[in-house]
Scaffold this motif. Structure first.
Motif, PDB file in Angstrom:
ATOM      1  N   VAL A   3       0.841  -1.198   0.000  1.00 44.94           N
ATOM      2  CA  VAL A   3       0.000   0.000   0.000  1.00 44.94           C
ATOM      3  C   VAL A   3       0.873   1.244   0.000  1.00 44.94           C
ATOM      4  CG1 VAL A   3      -1.636   1.305   1.394  1.00 44.94           C
ATOM      5  CG2 VAL A   3      -1.939  -1.143   1.113  1.00 44.94           C
ATOM      6  N   LEU A   4       1.952   1.219   0.750  1.00 48.06           N
ATOM      7  CA  LEU A   4       2.812   2.394   0.853  1.00 48.06           C
ATOM      8  C   LEU A   4       3.470   2.751  -0.474  1.00 48.06           C
ATOM      9  CD1 LEU A   4       4.519   1.620   4.268  1.00 48.06           C
ATOM     10  CD2 LEU A   4       2.563   3.106   3.839  1.00 48.06           C
ATOM     11  N   GLU A   5       3.738   1.759  -1.299  1.00 48.96           N
ATOM     12  CA  GLU A   5       4.376   2.012  -2.591  1.00 48.96           C
ATOM     13  C   GLU A   5       3.435   2.678  -3.583  1.00 48.96           C
ATOM     14  OE1 GLU A   5       5.727  -1.883  -3.561  1.00 48.96           O
ATOM     15  OE2 GLU A   5       7.528  -1.712  -2.348  1.00 48.96           O
ATOM     16  N   LEU A  64      -5.757   8.387   3.074  1.00 45.43           N
ATOM     17  CA  LEU A  64      -7.125   8.050   2.654  1.00 45.43           C
ATOM     18  C   LEU A  64      -7.857   9.315   2.225  1.00 45.43           C
ATOM     19  CD1 LEU A  64      -9.530   6.045   2.420  1.00 45.43           C
ATOM     20  CD2 LEU A  64     -10.055   6.653   4.804  1.00 45.43           C
ATOM     21  N   ARG A  65      -7.807  10.328   3.064  1.00 44.58           N
ATOM     22  CA  ARG A  65      -8.506  11.585   2.753  1.00 44.58           C
ATOM     23  C   ARG A  65      -7.917  12.312   1.555  1.00 44.58           C
ATOM     24  NH1 ARG A  65     -10.015  14.072   8.685  1.00 44.58           N
ATOM     25  NH2 ARG A  65     -11.488  12.425   9.219  1.00 44.58           N
ATOM     26  N   LEU A  66      -6.622  12.126   1.337  1.00 44.35           N
ATOM     27  CA  LEU A  66      -5.979  12.770   0.188  1.00 44.35           C
ATOM     28  C   LEU A  66      -6.147  11.969  -1.096  1.00 44.35           C
ATOM     29  CD1 LEU A  66      -2.694  13.952   1.939  1.00 44.35           C
ATOM     30  CD2 LEU A  66      -4.593  15.395   1.192  1.00 44.35           C
ATOM     31  N   SER A  70      -6.925   3.583  -1.015  1.00 51.86           N
ATOM     32  CA  SER A  70      -8.322   3.207  -1.277  1.00 51.86           C
ATOM     33  C   SER A  70      -9.027   2.885   0.039  1.00 51.86           C
ATOM     34  CB  SER A  70      -8.381   1.990  -2.203  1.00 51.86           C
ATOM     35  OG  SER A  70      -7.994   0.819  -1.509  1.00 51.86           O
ATOM     36  N   GLN A  71     -10.333   3.019   0.033  1.00 48.46           N
ATOM     37  CA  GLN A  71     -11.122   2.699   1.218  1.00 48.46           C
ATOM     38  C   GLN A  71     -10.947   1.230   1.595  1.00 48.46           C
ATOM     39  OE1 GLN A  71     -13.129   5.045   3.051  1.00 48.46           O
ATOM     40  NE2 GLN A  71     -12.967   3.369   4.520  1.00 48.46           N
ATOM     41  N   GLU A  72     -10.867   0.371   0.584  1.00 45.38           N
ATOM     42  CA  GLU A  72     -10.697  -1.068   0.830  1.00 45.38           C
ATOM     43  C   GLU A  72      -9.367  -1.350   1.547  1.00 45.38           C
ATOM     44  OE1 GLU A  72     -10.414  -5.271  -1.645  1.00 45.38           O
ATOM     45  OE2 GLU A  72     -10.923  -3.438  -2.712  1.00 45.38           O
ATOM     46  N   ASP A  75      -9.606   0.030   5.108  1.00 44.32           N
ATOM     47  CA  ASP A  75     -10.428  -0.809   5.987  1.00 44.32           C
ATOM     48  C   ASP A  75      -9.661  -2.039   6.457  1.00 44.32           C
ATOM     49  OD1 ASP A  75     -12.539   0.972   5.738  1.00 44.32           O
ATOM     50  OD2 ASP A  75     -13.594  -0.226   4.227  1.00 44.32           O
ATOM     51  N   GLY A  76      -8.887  -2.656   5.567  1.00 40.35           N
ATOM     52  CA  GLY A  76      -8.105  -3.828   5.933  1.00 40.35           C
ATOM     53  C   GLY A  76      -7.040  -3.506   6.969  1.00 40.35           C
ATOM     54  N   ILE A  77      -6.335  -2.409   6.751  1.00 37.94           N
ATOM     55  CA  ILE A  77      -5.277  -2.016   7.679  1.00 37.94           C
ATOM     56  C   ILE A  77      -5.882  -1.558   8.996  1.00 37.94           C
ATOM     57  CG2 ILE A  77      -3.354  -0.429   8.067  1.00 37.94           C
ATOM     58  CD1 ILE A  77      -3.047  -0.361   4.975  1.00 37.94           C
ATOM     59  N   GLU A  78      -6.971  -0.813   8.931  1.00 38.55           N
ATOM     60  CA  GLU A  78      -7.639  -0.327  10.144  1.00 38.55           C
ATOM     61  C   GLU A  78      -8.111  -1.500  11.008  1.00 38.55           C
ATOM     62  OE1 GLU A  78      -9.487   2.495  12.820  1.00 38.55           O
ATOM     63  OE2 GLU A  78      -7.763   2.437  11.512  1.00 38.55           O
TER      64      GLU A  78
END
Length: 96
Positions: A3-5, A64-66, A70-72, A75-78
């Protein structure tokens, strides 16, 4: 690809650096606390780890806000963060 990449180049260093620091800080504080001689010290280090968890969650909200995350993915990381926070709270309660 992590995700970070997926973050834009200028933001990659800032977000990834901070997220990695918080991610390393959480288990490091738990480990340090468990090596301390008292339950009170252990509980203190669990509290510090929980603070790092909150900081990590905040660092996830910003991309996410920027629109960089993605929301998906968020949500997984959260979900993982919340599971970790629950485990930290359980450790703290048991340490007291």
């Amino acid at each position: 690809m992590s995700v970070l990449e997926e973050l834009p180049r200028p933001e990659i260093y800032e977000f990834t650096s901070q997220m990695r620091r918080y991610s390393v800080s959480i288990p490091s504080n738990i480990a340090e606390g468990s090596a301390r001689a008292s339950r009170r010290n252990f509980a203190h280090f669990i509290t510090i780890a929980r603070g790092s968890s909150a900081e990590l969650q905040t660092q996830l909200i910003l991309p996410l806000r920027l629109g960089y995350l993605s929301q998906e993915d968020y949500d997984g990381i959260e979900s993982l963060c919340l599971s970790g926070a629950y485990a930290q709270q359980t450790l703290r309660i048991n340490a007291c």
